[in-house]
Design a protein around this motif. Structure first.
Motif, short mmCIF file in Angstrom:
data_model
loop_
_atom_site.label_atom_id
_atom_site.label_comp_id
_atom_site.label_asym_id
_atom_site.label_seq_id
_atom_site.Cartn_x
_atom_site.Cartn_y
_atom_site.Cartn_z
N UNK A 52 26.60 22.57 73.05
CA UNK A 52 26.73 24.02 73.16
C UNK A 52 28.09 24.43 72.62
N UNK A 53 28.11 25.07 71.45
CA UNK A 53 29.35 25.52 70.81
C UNK A 53 29.75 26.92 71.27
N UNK A 54 28.91 27.57 72.10
CA UNK A 54 29.20 28.92 72.58
C UNK A 54 30.24 28.89 73.70
N UNK A 55 30.76 30.05 74.04
CA UNK A 55 31.77 30.18 75.07
C UNK A 55 31.22 30.27 76.48
N UNK A 56 29.90 30.33 76.61
CA UNK A 56 29.29 30.36 77.94
C UNK A 56 28.10 29.41 77.99
N UNK A 57 27.65 29.11 79.19
CA UNK A 57 26.55 28.16 79.37
C UNK A 57 25.29 28.65 78.67
N UNK A 58 24.50 27.71 78.17
CA UNK A 58 23.22 28.01 77.54
C UNK A 58 22.12 27.28 78.30
N UNK A 59 20.99 27.94 78.46
CA UNK A 59 19.86 27.34 79.15
C UNK A 59 18.73 27.14 78.14
N UNK A 60 18.29 25.90 78.00
CA UNK A 60 17.17 25.56 77.12
C UNK A 60 15.94 25.30 77.98
N UNK A 61 14.80 25.73 77.50
CA UNK A 61 13.54 25.39 78.13
C UNK A 61 12.98 24.20 77.35
N UNK A 62 12.77 23.09 78.05
CA UNK A 62 12.33 21.85 77.42
C UNK A 62 10.92 21.53 77.92
N UNK A 63 9.99 21.32 76.98
CA UNK A 63 8.62 20.97 77.33
C UNK A 63 8.32 19.60 76.72
N UNK A 64 8.10 18.62 77.61
CA UNK A 64 7.71 17.27 77.20
C UNK A 64 6.33 17.00 77.77
N UNK A 65 5.35 16.92 76.91
CA UNK A 65 3.97 16.74 77.39
C UNK A 65 3.57 17.92 78.25
N UNK A 66 3.23 17.66 79.50
CA UNK A 66 2.87 18.74 80.42
C UNK A 66 4.03 19.15 81.33
N UNK A 105 10.89 22.02 81.95
CA UNK A 105 12.10 22.11 82.75
C UNK A 105 13.15 22.93 82.01
N UNK A 106 14.09 23.44 82.76
CA UNK A 106 15.21 24.17 82.18
C UNK A 106 16.44 23.28 82.24
N UNK A 107 17.15 23.21 81.11
CA UNK A 107 18.35 22.39 81.03
C UNK A 107 19.52 23.31 80.73
N UNK A 108 20.48 23.36 81.64
CA UNK A 108 21.69 24.17 81.45
C UNK A 108 22.76 23.30 80.82
N UNK A 109 23.36 23.82 79.74
CA UNK A 109 24.42 23.10 79.05
C UNK A 109 25.67 23.98 79.11
N UNK A 110 26.71 23.49 79.73
CA UNK A 110 27.93 24.27 79.88
C UNK A 110 28.59 24.51 78.53
N UNK A 111 29.49 25.50 78.50
CA UNK A 111 30.22 25.82 77.28
C UNK A 111 30.96 24.58 76.80
N UNK A 112 30.73 24.17 75.57
CA UNK A 112 31.37 22.99 75.01
C UNK A 112 30.75 21.67 75.45
N UNK A 113 29.71 21.74 76.29
CA UNK A 113 29.08 20.54 76.83
C UNK A 113 28.04 19.96 75.90
N UNK A 114 27.68 18.70 76.15
CA UNK A 114 26.66 18.00 75.38
C UNK A 114 25.69 17.33 76.34
N UNK A 115 24.41 17.41 76.04
CA UNK A 115 23.36 16.76 76.83
C UNK A 115 22.43 15.98 75.91
N UNK A 116 21.86 14.92 76.43
CA UNK A 116 20.84 14.16 75.72
C UNK A 116 19.49 14.53 76.33
N UNK A 117 18.54 14.91 75.46
CA UNK A 117 17.22 15.33 75.93
C UNK A 117 16.16 14.72 75.03
N UNK A 118 14.93 14.81 75.45
CA UNK A 118 13.76 14.47 74.63
C UNK A 118 13.77 13.06 74.05
N UNK A 119 13.80 12.03 74.87
CA UNK A 119 13.81 10.68 74.31
C UNK A 119 12.55 10.32 73.52
#
Length: 87
Positions: free
Chosen positions: A25-39, A42-56
């Motif tokens: 997340x390169x933005x100055x505030x948290x971003x929420x992604x909606x992630x759909x894997x199969x059925x 979930x919502x994944x919140x990524x803080x400002x400047x944070x990095x998350x691993x998703x969707x293996x």
């Protein structure tokens, strides 16, 4: 032989995070992604400047701007102004 098999298993296990999509997340505030894997949805919140691993094993994401993107699980994504930039 047992040592060789154990070494192979440890190598595969340690490499698993590399097969996940990485979202920064390169933005100055948290971003929420909606992630759909199969059925599963979930919502994944990524803080400002944070990095998350998703969707293996691949998924679909919806970004804060409403962009919908299909991922295989090996991409690098940056959130900029609420939109996704896939690299």
């Amino acid at each position: 032989m047992k040592t060789f098999v154990n070494a192979c298993v440890l190598t595969v296990i340690s490499a698993l995070p590399a097969w996940s999509a990485s979202v920064t997340n390169k933005d100055g505030e948290a971003a929420v992604l909606v992630v759909v894997e199969g059925e599963n949805r979930m919502e994944v919140a990524i803080s400002a400047g944070g990095t998350e691993s998703i969707c293996p094993s691949g998924c679909f994401i919806t970004t804060p701007s409403g962009d919908r993107i299909g991922l295989q699980g090996d991409e690098t994504i940056e959130i900029v102004n609420g939109s996704a930039v896939v690299k």
